[in-house]
Design a protein around this motif. Structure first.
Motif, PDB file in Angstrom:
ATOM      1  N   GLU A  51       0.840  -1.199   0.000  1.00  0.00           N
ATOM      2  CA  GLU A  51       0.000   0.000   0.000  1.00  0.00           C
ATOM      3  C   GLU A  51       0.876   1.249   0.000  1.00  0.00           C
ATOM      4  O   GLU A  51       1.969   1.246   0.574  1.00  0.00           O
ATOM      5  CB  GLU A  51      -0.916   0.038   1.233  1.00  0.00           C
ATOM      6  N   TRP A  53       0.246   5.347   0.993  1.00  0.00           N
ATOM      7  CA  TRP A  53      -0.663   6.364   1.537  1.00  0.00           C
ATOM      8  C   TRP A  53      -0.050   7.732   1.277  1.00  0.00           C
ATOM      9  O   TRP A  53       1.081   8.001   1.681  1.00  0.00           O
ATOM     10  CB  TRP A  53      -0.858   6.189   3.044  1.00  0.00           C
ATOM     11  N   ARG A  77      -3.612   5.085  -1.805  1.00  0.00           N
ATOM     12  CA  ARG A  77      -4.676   5.767  -1.076  1.00  0.00           C
ATOM     13  C   ARG A  77      -4.304   7.239  -0.887  1.00  0.00           C
ATOM     14  O   ARG A  77      -3.140   7.568  -0.652  1.00  0.00           O
ATOM     15  CB  ARG A  77      -4.882   5.125   0.302  1.00  0.00           C
ATOM     16  N   HIS A  91      -8.091   4.440  -3.921  1.00  0.00           N
ATOM     17  CA  HIS A  91      -9.086   4.752  -2.900  1.00  0.00           C
ATOM     18  C   HIS A  91      -8.878   6.191  -2.438  1.00  0.00           C
ATOM     19  O   HIS A  91      -7.742   6.616  -2.241  1.00  0.00           O
ATOM     20  CB  HIS A  91      -8.968   3.809  -1.703  1.00  0.00           C
TER      21      HIS A  91
END
Length: 255
Positions: A51, A53, A77, A91
């Protein structure tokens, strides 16, 4: 479900952060100032980045993304308000949204001021908040897009987190921030002691990030607008907290 946090120096004075869940091997990187040190750190630990961020759209927090994604098929994200300024996101989130990271709750906090779409990520299981250029070690981000009112609101939300929270901010500005802080809060013994420790750490080539929220609340002038000694020093005894904050921010801009 243990989480391991690693600070990764990038560029000349930026930081990225790797957060790994030991049980699953899931690994998040918070902000991507440049790819090489992030990839090298992950590789040395045998971690696969799953992931990414992103806190805000500035290039020194995003420009390494493509190269990281070329080696790791990660979910990206970021903030909904910044989505049109960011690389493609899988997202998007706004303040107080929650998402799951390998069984750990991540809370998104809106922190406008430095940019209008800036967000922070709070992971209670890691006792850590990733604040980038909102709350910084002994400072806060310059108001490039937002207002003093917005930034004060952002800092107020961050101050509501548990005092033991680790504050993972985005830059190694702490030594210069300390010099400024002493012009605002010159008789604060905790600040004086911290300034000495910062100078020693930097002389030894050591990082001063991350810090803790308790330490920031004791020493960071941008969080201390209600402090009577600071108010008296500024000649603003009867001013609203946000007015005192705005004065401190204006003085820092000219420092």
């Amino acid at each position: 479900m243990a989480l391991e946090l690693v600070t990764v120096p990038c560029l000349s004075d930026n930081y990225a952060f790797l957060l790994q869940d030991d049980a699953s091997g899931a690994t998040a990187v918070v902000d991507v100032p440049e790819a090489a040190p992030i990839l090298e750190t992950a590789s040395a630990r045998g971690w696969t980045i799953t992931e990414v961020w992103i806190t805000h759209h500035h290039a020194d927090h995003t420009q390494g993304l493509a190269d990281v994604l070329a080696e790791h098929k990660a979910v990206v994200r970021g903030g909904a308000a910044d989505a049109h300024k960011l690389p493609p996101l899988d997202h998007t989130y706004s303040g107080e949204d929650l998402f799951d990271f390998a069984g750990h709750e991540v809370r998104v906090i809106d922190v406008p001021g430095h940019t209008t779409g800036h967000i922070a990520f709070y992971v209670a299981d890691a006792a850590a908040v990733f604040t980038a250029d909102s709350l910084m070690a002994l400072g806060c981000g310059r108001l490039f897009e937002g207002t003093a009112e917005q930034m004060w609101g952002s800092l107020t939300r961050l101050m509501a987190l548990p005092a033991e929270t680790t504050v993972c901010s985005g830059h190694e500005y702490t030594a210069s921030n300390a010099k400024f802080a002493l012009t605002i809060d010159p008789d604060n013994p905790k600040l004086i002691s911290r300034s000495v420790a910062i100078n020693a750490a930097r002389a030894a080539g050591e990082a001063t990030v991350p810090s803790t929220l308790a330490l920031e609340m004791d020493t960071n002038p941008f969080l201390r607008a209600s402090n009577p000694d600071i108010r008296a020093h500024l000649g603003m005894t009867d001013a609203a907290d946000v007015q005192v904050f705005a004065e401190i921010r204006a003085r820092k801009d000219a420092f």
